[in-house]
Scaffold this motif. Structure first.
Motif, PDB file in Angstrom:
ATOM      1  N   HIS A 201      -5.229 -13.136  16.312  1.00 40.61           N
ATOM      2  CA  HIS A 201      -3.939 -12.785  16.904  1.00 40.61           C
ATOM      3  C   HIS A 201      -3.840 -13.427  18.279  1.00 40.61           C
ATOM      4  CE1 HIS A 201      -6.471  -9.245  18.190  1.00 40.61           C
ATOM      5  NE2 HIS A 201      -6.098  -9.753  19.343  1.00 40.61           N
TER       6      HIS A 201
ATOM      7  N   PHE B 210       0.887  -1.172   0.000  1.00 43.47           N
ATOM      8  CA  PHE B 210       0.000   0.000   0.000  1.00 43.47           C
ATOM      9  C   PHE B 210       0.911   1.204   0.000  1.00 43.47           C
ATOM     10  CE2 PHE B 210      -2.623  -3.120   2.399  1.00 43.47           C
ATOM     11  CZ  PHE B 210      -3.733  -3.132   1.571  1.00 43.47           C
TER      12      PHE B 210
ATOM     13  N   ALA C  47       2.709  -4.553   3.141  1.00 37.79           N
ATOM     14  CA  ALA C  47       1.779  -5.188   4.079  1.00 37.79           C
ATOM     15  C   ALA C  47       1.980  -6.697   4.092  1.00 37.79           C
ATOM     16  CB  ALA C  47       0.341  -4.849   3.713  1.00 37.79           C
TER      17      ALA C  47
ATOM     18  N   PRO D  68       1.005 -10.841  15.265  1.00 32.29           N
ATOM     19  CA  PRO D  68       0.647  -9.618  15.984  1.00 32.29           C
ATOM     20  C   PRO D  68      -0.098  -8.647  15.074  1.00 32.29           C
ATOM     21  CG  PRO D  68       2.987  -9.617  15.437  1.00 32.29           C
ATOM     22  CD  PRO D  68       2.452 -10.953  15.033  1.00 32.29           C
ATOM     23  N   SER D  69      -0.659  -7.644  15.700  1.00 32.83           N
ATOM     24  CA  SER D  69      -1.422  -6.645  14.968  1.00 32.83           C
ATOM     25  C   SER D  69      -0.561  -5.997  13.874  1.00 32.83           C
ATOM     26  CB  SER D  69      -1.880  -5.581  15.956  1.00 32.83           C
ATOM     27  OG  SER D  69      -2.649  -4.635  15.292  1.00 32.83           O
ATOM     28  N   GLY D  70      -1.145  -5.869  12.697  1.00 34.59           N
ATOM     29  CA  GLY D  70      -0.437  -5.182  11.619  1.00 34.59           C
ATOM     30  C   GLY D  70       0.528  -6.056  10.842  1.00 34.59           C
ATOM     31  N   CYS D  71       0.526  -7.367  11.111  1.00 36.28           N
ATOM     32  CA  CYS D  71       1.517  -8.219  10.459  1.00 36.28           C
ATOM     33  C   CYS D  71       1.073  -8.652   9.068  1.00 36.28           C
ATOM     34  CB  CYS D  71       1.818  -9.444  11.308  1.00 36.28           C
ATOM     35  SG  CYS D  71       0.480 -10.627  11.324  1.00 36.28           S
ATOM     36  N   GLY D  72      -0.170  -8.325   8.687  1.00 40.03           N
ATOM     37  CA  GLY D  72      -0.596  -8.626   7.329  1.00 40.03           C
ATOM     38  C   GLY D  72      -1.601  -9.762   7.205  1.00 40.03           C
ATOM     39  N   LYS D  73      -2.152 -10.197   8.305  1.00 40.16           N
ATOM     40  CA  LYS D  73      -3.105 -11.305   8.264  1.00 40.16           C
ATOM     41  C   LYS D  73      -4.351 -10.951   7.454  1.00 40.16           C
ATOM     42  CE  LYS D  73      -3.653 -11.144  12.755  1.00 40.16           C
ATOM     43  NZ  LYS D  73      -2.768 -10.030  13.144  1.00 40.16           N
ATOM     44  N   THR D  74      -4.944  -9.812   7.828  1.00 42.04           N
ATOM     45  CA  THR D  74      -6.171  -9.400   7.160  1.00 42.04           C
ATOM     46  C   THR D  74      -5.918  -9.184   5.672  1.00 42.04           C
ATOM     47  OG1 THR D  74      -7.074  -8.416   9.148  1.00 42.04           O
ATOM     48  CG2 THR D  74      -7.937  -7.605   7.060  1.00 42.04           C
ATOM     49  N   THR D  75      -4.818  -8.549   5.372  1.00 44.65           N
ATOM     50  CA  THR D  75      -4.508  -8.287   3.968  1.00 44.65           C
ATOM     51  C   THR D  75      -4.398  -9.597   3.191  1.00 44.65           C
ATOM     52  OG1 THR D  75      -3.339  -6.312   4.678  1.00 44.65           O
ATOM     53  CG2 THR D  75      -2.943  -7.058   2.428  1.00 44.65           C
TER      54      THR D  75
ATOM     55  N   GLU E 122     -10.810 -12.922  12.353  1.00 40.95           N
ATOM     56  CA  GLU E 122     -11.057 -12.767  13.788  1.00 40.95           C
ATOM     57  C   GLU E 122     -12.542 -12.817  14.088  1.00 40.95           C
ATOM     58  OE1 GLU E 122      -8.650 -10.197  15.925  1.00 40.95           O
ATOM     59  OE2 GLU E 122      -7.192  -9.881  14.348  1.00 40.95           O
TER      60      GLU E 122
ATOM     61  N   VAL F  61       3.944   1.148   2.247  1.00 43.14           N
ATOM     62  CA  VAL F  61       3.832   0.083   3.247  1.00 43.14           C
ATOM     63  C   VAL F  61       3.845  -1.287   2.576  1.00 43.14           C
ATOM     64  CG1 VAL F  61       2.424  -0.839   5.114  1.00 43.14           C
ATOM     65  CG2 VAL F  61       2.422   1.628   4.640  1.00 43.14           C
TER      66      VAL F  61
HETATM   67  N1  LIG Z   1      -5.810   0.051   2.726  1.00 42.67           N
HETATM   68  C1  LIG Z   1      -4.611   0.196   3.290  1.00 42.67           C
HETATM   69  N2  LIG Z   1      -3.855   1.258   2.992  1.00 42.67           N
HETATM   70  C2  LIG Z   1      -2.635   1.425   3.546  1.00 42.67           C
HETATM   71  N3  LIG Z   1      -2.091   0.577   4.426  1.00 42.67           N
HETATM   72  C3  LIG Z   1      -2.792  -0.515   4.756  1.00 42.67           C
HETATM   73  C4  LIG Z   1      -4.083  -0.757   4.221  1.00 42.67           C
HETATM   74  N4  LIG Z   1      -4.563  -1.904   4.748  1.00 42.67           N
HETATM   75  C5  LIG Z   1      -3.602  -2.354   5.574  1.00 42.67           C
HETATM   76  N5  LIG Z   1      -2.529  -1.536   5.570  1.00 42.67           N
HETATM   77  C6  LIG Z   1      -1.279  -1.708   6.320  1.00 42.67           C
HETATM   78  O1  LIG Z   1      -0.793  -2.979   6.021  1.00 42.67           O
HETATM   79  C7  LIG Z   1      -0.267  -3.595   7.175  1.00 42.67           C
HETATM   80  C8  LIG Z   1      -0.949  -4.939   7.410  1.00 42.67           C
HETATM   81  O2  LIG Z   1      -2.304  -4.695   7.721  1.00 42.67           O
HETATM   82  P1  LIG Z   1      -3.343  -5.842   8.076  1.00 42.67           P
HETATM   83  O3  LIG Z   1      -4.660  -5.175   8.266  1.00 42.67           O
HETATM   84  O4  LIG Z   1      -3.257  -6.889   7.073  1.00 42.67           O
HETATM   85  O5  LIG Z   1      -2.798  -6.356   9.467  1.00 42.67           O
HETATM   86  P2  LIG Z   1      -3.438  -7.455  10.430  1.00 42.67           P
HETATM   87  O6  LIG Z   1      -2.410  -8.471  10.601  1.00 42.67           O
HETATM   88  O7  LIG Z   1      -4.758  -7.870   9.973  1.00 42.67           O
HETATM   89  O8  LIG Z   1      -3.546  -6.628  11.781  1.00 42.67           O
HETATM   90  P3  LIG Z   1      -4.705  -6.639  12.895  1.00 42.67           P
HETATM   91  O9  LIG Z   1      -4.456  -7.795  13.759  1.00 42.67           O
HETATM   92  O10 LIG Z   1      -4.463  -5.353  13.617  1.00 42.67           O
HETATM   93  O11 LIG Z   1      -6.009  -6.691  12.181  1.00 42.67           O
HETATM   94  C9  LIG Z   1      -0.460  -2.621   8.306  1.00 42.67           C
HETATM   95  O12 LIG Z   1       0.742  -1.917   8.496  1.00 42.67           O
HETATM   96  C10 LIG Z   1      -1.519  -1.693   7.814  1.00 42.67           C
HETATM   97  O13 LIG Z   1      -1.349  -0.432   8.358  1.00 42.67           O
END
Ligand SMILES: Nc1ncnc2c1ncn2[C@@H]1O[C@H](COP(=O)(O)OP(=O)(O)OP(=O)(O)O)[C@@H](O)[C@H]1O
Ligand SMILES: Nc1ncnc2c1ncn2[C@@H]1O[C@H](COP(=O)(O)OP(=O)(O)OP(=O)(O)O)[C@@H](O)[C@H]1O
Ligand SMILES: NCCCCNCCCN
Ligand SMILES: [Mg+2]
Ligand SMILES: [Mg+2]
Lengths: 372, 377, 281, 332, 372
Positions: free
Chosen positions: A211, A15, A20, A39-46, A178, A18
């Motif tokens: 997480h 992104f 991700a 952990p939070s922000g590690c890219g799982k959701t993406t 989650e 970033v």
């Molecule tokens: N649409 C977006 N635009 C810019 N950055 C993004 C976007 N979506 C996610 N990110 C960034 O990509 C990285 C991974 O995000 P992601 O949501 O996949 O994390 P996650 O593992 O699901 O975290 P969480 O447990 O907090 O949900 C993060 O640094 C987030 O800030």
């Protein structure tokens, strides 16, 4: 049918600046329960959203059911998602929510000539849809709830509706982000069990994001531990817990004692020297120089039980936390090394107190040498 | 407040029922019965089916327009204004095509004609033009030659009215100073009309109300600014109600309004309302009908002029508004009390003291600027 | 230390507020409600006043209302003209609402969903009609229509009304969209709905209350507008313009009657709208 | 099972359909067009006219030799004053006029129009202050003191008059204030004053402005108070603040966004008001709104009216801009 | 100084018909950590708010530091509260938040002639206030953060500011209403330790509200378990865990196996008969007829370890959940009684699987007989 329902092939997602998701590869066998943990922000959701089709990979390919699906949109993919917030349609009843996916698919075989415009103008509610909705609601233990409004449901019930809505279209892969995050602890534990049972019963492939390491250990066939966008380790719960591939994994999953030192092989095995103490550790092919070993708090024995163990030290109890079912002790070795020891309180009253001297020990096999 | 020249503006749309059986030309339209009832002529031209009129506020009894609508099958849309300037600017802003028939006062006819905003009246379409008294036709200095641009509707004077219940001590003869006397501070109103009000001030100072001298106009302006604190407001509308309801006295107003109030409060042979033109003299005016340059319904406009020139209709209007009529034929239907009232139909010696407001050309600017300053002082 | 030392002044002040604060505020609120409603009540009451002057109570009569029903003039107020003005007002408001609600909703979607160069400029322009004094808007439209030579009338009034109503609708729908959970759309797509289907079945039904609220406000703004309309409607009248003329002529029983009828009609209209809208929400 | 729906035709159509700006253009274009043509362009035309000259009988001269800033000069510069004098006179007069106990030290007065502008702003400020003074306590009462189940009704009662035609309400005020009207009688009965004419005065205009606009103050203040976490007040009291301090130091500052929004919502229409002063005001209550309107009505000086309208608009925007740039807050 | 910092004396609170707190008595010794524990809605917050002075008791008396304070307003009481939502003043910086209490107290001894009006007109920022604020921020490990805005802080940092704000005025009693409720698990655990350390260091009396039993066990000197407005049990963590006074307490704190049956005394002790099986249980004076006993999952032994124990049964493993540090087994006795058994996995690989037969057993002393 291919052997793998989902395959990620060098998938990267950026992104802007970033990164991700960073060059992730994995495959999920049909019918398995894979958890993405990290952990939070590690890219799982993406990662999950790339499987669902909400995000396009910057590099690499996503395969579902043997087909490369990179440029298919979400509504063209045979996956269903359960959202953390449930994302139930607030203006529809339970039944309408669950029926939605079937109606959008236009129920193949039924009224086959209906075009998009038709579906746009009216939603259909044929007998078959009614039937399947009701069956699915039974499956999630909400029989006969079709006419309830969403806001009349408790959190747990909403969770089930979200599940039913995703299941009713019989997707190849169910994606769950989650899904239990919004529930309280008690309900969460119950739902963990139910979800797991359901998955086994239906034989659908689950990709599950959490997480919460305890949740991951409890439910998964396989766990993919992610960190900072990349895949740290992929394995079963036992593998991940007992043979963590890195300090990150050892630390992230469960509690652990990490001791850093210099690795050396000796006649009958291997040792690690740290701060003037020599610990016996399992042999590790890659290890060399400064590495670490990890030993779990529950693997350390105290007092008599420590007797005769290859690693055995005098220590002093410096802190204790009573947890009811177990006591958590902070012990300090002579060289100043602190270790956490968990002691299950199997008999009432049995306990150690701060300041006491105690022997600690563990088997080298219970420790893991970590090279990264 | 002191602001806009047009209180009573924005007007009201009287109108409604198209009784008209939409039919061919001429008098085939409308109801012959109604025409017969009022003695209205059949017309030999196609009237059309609509007419947009721009008229002073409250200048005919309600129901008047309906008679025309029924008689000729025309749908009439009426908007109102409260000063010549307001009417003029509305036409400027929206185009003269917005209205077919307007009712400018004397000097405004001249202005409109010189600005090319009205067209000549076609006397051939007015079968009863001769109902008018000669003097209003022959002595119309404001109506440019050649040709005929306007048809007199009503005339009158501007002066002071009072209610003895509020101000028992006013006695004629009085000067315009009356309107500057502290004694009545907080209970007087002046017309919200640039030329009328500056004119009154000029008269009081002994100048012509058509003065084009900057110094005189300045002086009149200063006097009005001085007078302002004594006034409750500038207003040209519903002055009759203000007098009658004892909301203001003395009041600078047009004669008809004073007599409306007079008759409304008339009991046992008397009324507390009085009206006079101050002794320095004042305005005599005549309001006329004119057809706009871009009128879409020229024939209907002429039909309407024919309509109000009709003796009975004209008298009906006069008897309601209490203004003197320029219509000789109408006089036989006018209440005697009005005809014989020297305050309504002033005798010649009074008339000599009165002046028409005239188009004073470029000097209008001086008035406009003065008026703006007065209002914003 | 055993307890906090608090000055006598503060303690008493606080006790005083605790004891009398609520009552004082309550009384103030009651006074303000009276302030808001007494004039209206008085106005309605005086519409039944058996007097030509309409200010001092002379006795009860329904004479004015029968006059209204018969189409007779009430002290110079011509009911016929009021009806035509009412018709114009309703017509203008209806067309305005349809156009401005459609355009405003679309604009809100665009502003909410896309990031593009000039977005904040467009947003600024969208909000401007809300903060610009009406008279400026009225004047500028008057000059504009004059400049391009458009004949003023109902049509130009509608154009002007739409120009300010777009803003009201956009602002309200934007607010609704800001609380809209975009994952609902993703959920719909995930379940097989295409863009238009998603809009038809998920997005629109959920933002509908906002759209309806916007439409209601747009209606009210159009129906009640005087200043802008006054300058751009040419020789036509709307209810406010008609009424403005009446009011400027002073207080008369006829004005009271018409005012009362307008008031009740508006309330009835709003009640109806709430009811209809309430059903569809 | 694979029940995917495939999108028809992959090529150009799909790509165009999927292009990020298609939806944007489709959604934004109509309203943007409308606002551009019927809002922005008219303002531009107005600006253009404001550089014109008035000819005799209200014609507008826009040819090059008559284009200029003369209307602005006429508006701002008193007869025969230089630019520094203009500024000095204007400032000195404003200070002397509106700040108590400060004499007008400047040697002259600004033009009548500038005075008018100041007066209108003064009206706006006074209206806003009054609306705040009476609106805030009532909003506080409804949000905090009234029983929760009555709250919606109480708010609805504030909004209700707003649905009633604005002119009807101004008319109602007119009836109240008229000679021999309710207030007059009340004052007479109470022996406070006799037979006062309240209508056609500054008082009447202020009364009308407050009456009409006070809901615009109450609603945003209510909204901000209602969403304010009451535990903040408790926290303050817990830390030693008494009820007044807790209000003064915590509640009041935190409700400021509502107050500011309300103030703008009251101030802007009050300054530009045209109908209320027209109907309730007397000879000395002219406002900029009325002035502008009269330039298009009886006075027939469009360029001057356009210039005044533009000046009014610029002043509003300046106010909002200063507020926003100082606080970074949004007013809406 | 009195011995007790807080004393609740028959305190009852009614909200209309709702009996929120029902005749509660307890005392908190100076410098102790008391936790109010109980399910949602049981009256914990209301109790705390009565101590703080936000609610007046309907009956009974609240004493602080030896004085009856029923009719003192919140600002006159020497307590400070840490709110679950933190209730930080969003329009003030960190420093201003922390300084607020000192300013309101007018810092006795300093600038003594300054009246309330003065302080109202300008905020005071004397050297002493600055000093104390900075010291307190150091204490909560936020040194030098005075000028930060509240919304620039993470949840954990906000929590610390709330704590600092409450501590800076040096209250006799600190009241904390689920202060960690909004934090995530990891942070929560850290903060638990820190809070406990801080309390010990400062020696301030803490009254702590939570519904998390683990938190309560870990932190408290004493725990007051509340249920439905009344006090169920008051005691130390060990007392509450090992000697629960009622089924409610046994069930609410930790996991437990509850077995209902008929109590009888026999020669050498007591037994409980349930479903055809006789369990040996500790003697309990009040017990008679149908009662229950509770045995914790970690107190049950499996396999060889069960040998020779007074309670010893054949069982079958019907479910197992791997938790990393322990295995959770569901075993079924011959009479159909299900029991949960926790087994600490002290050696890698050691495990039981579903279907296996196993012996289970426990010492009667490890069970508790519950009469209510
Ligand atoms: N649409 C977006 N635009 C810019 N950055 C993004 C976007 N979506 C996610 N990110 C960034 O990509 C990285 C991974 O995000 P992601 O949501 O996949 O994390 P996650 O593992 O699901 O975290 P969480 O447990 O907090 O949900 C993060 O640094 C987030 O800030
Ligand atoms: N102001 C109030 N008015 C009416 N009822 C109230 C009020 N405050 C609390 N209650 C009721 O009193 C009971 C106890 O509430 P309390 O907030 O003390 O519970 P709690 O133990 O803190 O619960 P939680 O863990 O959910 O915060 C509940 O039934 C609650 O609904
Ligand atoms: N109510 C209508 C009055 C019309 C008076 N016209 C007078 C014009 C004088 N300049
Ligand atoms: Mg995520
Ligand atoms: Mg609580």
């Amino acid at each position: 049918m291919t052997e793998y329902d989902v395959r990620m092939d060098g998938v990267t997602k950026r992104f802007g600046d970033v990164l991700a998701v960073d060059d992730v590869d994995f495959e999920i066998e049909s019918g398995k329960f894979l958890t993405l943990l990290g952990p939070s922000g590690c890219g799982k959701t993406t990662t999950l959203r790339m499987i669902a089709g909400f995000e396009e990979p910057s590099e690499g390919a996503v395969h579902i059911d043997g087909e490369q699906v990179n440029d298919r949109q979400a509504f063209e993919r045979d996956t269903s998602m359960v959202f953390q917030s449930y994302a139930l349609f607030p203006h529809m009843t339970v039944g309408e929510n669950v029926a939605f996916g079937l109606q959008m698919q236009g129920l193949p075989g039924e009224e086959p000539n209906k075009g998009a415009l038709d579906r746009l103008l009216r939603r259909d509610n044929s007998e078959e849809i009614r039937e399947r909705v009701s069956r699915t609601l039974e499956l999630v233990e909400l029989p006969g709830m079709e006419d309830r409004d969403i806001d009349q449901l408790s959190g747990g019930q909403q969770q089930r509706v979200a599940l039913a809505r995703a299941l009713v279209t019989e997707p190849t892969v169910l994606l769950l982000d989650e899904p239990l995050g919004a529930l309280d602890l008690k309900l969460r534990k119950n739902m963990q069990v139910e979800l797991k049972n359901l998955q086994e019963e239906l034989g659908i492939t689950f990709v599950y994001v959490t997480h919460d390491q305890e949740e991951a250990l409890t439910m998964s066939d396989e766990i993919a531990v992610m960190n900072d966008g990349h895949l740290e380790q992929l394995g079963t719960a036992t593998e991940i817990y007992e043979q963590p591939a890195s300090e990150f994994v050892a630390d992230f999953i469960g509690e652990t004692n990490l001791v850093h030192g210099d690795y050396a092989t000796v006649d009958d095995g291997a040792v690690l020297e740290s701060n003037g103490v020599t610990y016996r550790v399992p042999e590790e092919a890659d290890a060399e120089g400064r590495v670490a070993f990890a030993i779990r708090p529950e693997k350390i024995r105290l007092g008599e039980e420590a007797e005769g163990l290859p690693n055995r030290f005098e220590a002093e109890v410096v802190d204790e936390i009573y947890k009811g079912n177990l006591g958590k002790f902070e012990v300090r070795l002579a060289n100043g090394q602190d270790l956490t020891v968990d002691l299950q309180i199997t008999d009432q009253g049995e306990y150690l107190s701060v300041g006491e001297s105690v022997e600690v020990g563990w088997r080298p096999e219970n420790a893991v040498v970590l090279t990264r | 407040s002191g602001g806009d020249g047009g209180d009573g503006t924005g007007g009201t749309t009287t109108s409604g029922t198209t009784t008209g059986t939409t039919g061919g030309g001429g008098s085939a339209q409308g109801s012959a019965d109604v025409r017969a009832e009022w003695g209205l002529p059949d017309l030999d031209y196609d009237v059309g089916d609509s007419l947009n009129v721009f008229q002073w506020t409250d200048y005919w009894p309600s129901g008047t327009v309906e008679i025309f609508e029924k008689a000729y099958g025309v749908n009439v849309n009426v908007s109102n204004y409260a000063s010549n300037e307001e009417m003029f600017n509305k036409l400027k802003a929206g185009g003269t095509g917005q209205f077919d028939l307007i009712f400018p006062s004397d000097y405004m006819v001249n202005i409109l004609a010189s600005q090319g905003m009205i067209q000549q009246v076609n006397l051939d379409k007015l079968s009863n033009f001769d109902n008018l008294e000669r003097r209003w036709i022959d002595q119309a200095p404001y109506d440019p030659d050649p040709g005929r641009w306007s048809v007199p509707y009503q005339w009158g004077t501007s002066g002071c009215g009072w209610n003895t219940n509020m101000t028992p001590d006013i006695e004629y003869p009085f000067s315009w100073d009356l309107m500057w006397s502290d004694e009545y501070g907080g209970q007087m109103t002046m017309l919200n009309d640039m030329r009328e009000t500056i004119g009154a001030s000029l008269k009081r100072l002994g100048y012509s109300l058509n003065s084009t001298k900057e110094s005189e106009i300045q002086e009149a302006k200063e006097a009005l600014i001085e007078q302002k604190p004594l006034l409750t407001t500038y207003s040209s509308v519903s002055r009759d109600a203000a007098l009658q309801n004892e909301q203001a006295s003395p009041v600078h107003l047009w004669s008809g309004d004073a007599f409306s109030a007079y008759w409304a409060t008339y009991t046992d042979g008397e009324s507390p309302i009085g009206y006079r033109v101050p002794k320095e003299g004042g305005v005599v005016w005549v309001d006329t009908a004119a057809v706009t340059k871009e009128a879409a319904n020229v024939n209907a406009a002429h039909a309407f002029i024919t309509f109000f020139l009709n003796a009975e209709i004209n008298a009906k209007i006069s008897n309601y508004v209490y203004y003197p009529t320029p219509n000789a034929a109408a006089k036989e239907y006018i209440d005697d009390a009005a005809l014989n009232n020297p305050a309504i139909y002033p005798p010649d010696e009074v008339m000599q003291n009165l002046e028409f407001i005239r188009n004073i050309g470029q000097a209008t600017q001086l008035y406009s600027e003065a008026w703006t300053e007065i209002q914003n002082a | 230390m055993s307890s906090v030392t608090v000055s006598w002044f503060k303690r008493t002040r606080s006790r005083f507020i605790q004891r009398f604060g609520g009552v004082a505020l309550g009384l103030e609120a009651i006074a303000l409600y009276l302030f808001l409603y007494i004039p209206i009540v008085v106005m309605i009451a005086l519409s039944f006043n058996d007097s030509q002057t309409a200010i001092v109570w002379k006795g009860f009569t329904t004479e004015w209302y029968s006059a209204l029903l018969d189409g007779r003039a009430i002290a110079r107020v011509d009911p016929q003209a009021a009806w035509i003005a009412l018709k114009n007002s309703l017509y203008i408001a209806a067309v305005t609402v349809v156009v401005s609600t459609t355009l405003g909703t679309m604009l809100a979607l665009a502003l909410d969903r896309y990031d593009f160069p000039g977005r904040s400029l467009l947003q600024g322009v969208t909000f401007m009609p809300l903060i610009i004094p009406s008279i400026v808007m009225g004047i500028s439209l008057l000059l504009f229509f004059n400049f391009v030579g458009l004949t003023q009338g109902i049509g130009t009034a509608i154009i002007g009304h739409v120009a300010f109503d777009i803003s009201y609708v956009t602002v309200i729908v934007l607010a609704r969209l800001s609380s809209f959970d975009r994952t609902l759309e993703e959920a719909a797509m995930d379940l097989g709905a295409r863009e238009l289907e998603t809009f038809r079945w998920v997005t629109f039904p959920i933002i509908k209350p906002g759209v309806i609220a916007g439409a209601l406000l747009a209606f009210a703004m159009s129906f009640d507008d005087f200043v802008v309309t006054f300058f751009i409607i040419g020789n036509q009248n709307t209810l406010p313009i008609f009424f403005f003329g009446m009011v400027r002529q002073g207080i008369s029983p006829g004005v009271n009657v018409i005012a009362t009828v307008i008031l009740l009609a508006t309330f009835a209209l709003i009640a109806l709208a709430q009811k209809v809208a309430g059903l569809t929400w | 099972m694979a029940t995917e729906r495939t999108s028809g035709g992959s090529g150009l159509v799909t790509r165009v359909r999927r292009h990020r700006y298609v939806g944007l253009v489709f959604n934004a274009a109509p309203a943007t067009f409308w606002l551009g043509v019927f809002f922005v362009a008219p303002l531009a035309v107005m600006l253009y006219y404001s550089f014109g000259t008035r000819g005799a009988f209200g014609t507008v001269l826009l040819d090059p030799e008559h284009l200029g800033i003369q209307q602005y000069a006429y508006f701002f510069v008193p007869d025969g004053a230089s630019i520094p004098q203009t500024i000095w006179w204007t400032l000195g007069w404003a200070l002397g006029h509106f700040v108590p106990f400060v004499p007008n030290v400047a040697g002259g007065e600004p033009t009548a129009y500038v005075q008018l502008l100041f007066k209108s702003i003064y009206f706006g400020v006074v209206t806003t202050v009054f609306a705040f003074a009476i609106g805030y306590p009532m909003a506080y009462f409804v949000a905090r003191k009234a029983p929760a189940n009555y709250r919606n009704i109480l708010v609805a009662l504030v909004v209700l008059p707003y649905w009633a035609s604005y002119l009807v309400r101004v008319y109602a005020i007119k009836i109240m204030l008229a000679k021999n009207g309710l207030l007059d009688n009340l004052l007479t009965t109470l022996n406070i004053a006799d037979n006062v004419s309240l209508l056609y005065s500054n008082f009447a205009v202020g009364f009308g402005l407050v009456y009409i606009y006070v809901p615009f103050m109450i609603l945003p203040v209510y909204a901000s108070l209602e969403q304010l976490d009451t535990t903040l007040e408790e926290a303050a009291m817990d830390l030693g603040a008494d009820r007044w301090d807790a209000f003064r130091r915590v509640t009041l500052p935190l409700s400021m966004p509502g107050v500011i929004a309300g103030s703008f919502l009251v101030f802007i229409p009050a300054v530009g008001a045209y109908v209320i002063p027209e109907l309730l005001g007397g000879t000395d209550t002219a406002t900029v709104g009325e002035f502008i309107a009269s330039q298009f009505g009886s006075a027939g000086n469009w360029p001057l009216g356009a210039a005044a309208a533009f000046i009014l608009m610029v002043i509003m925007f300046l106010g909002i801009w200063i507020y926003q740039s100082r606080t970074g807050g949004d007013i809406l």
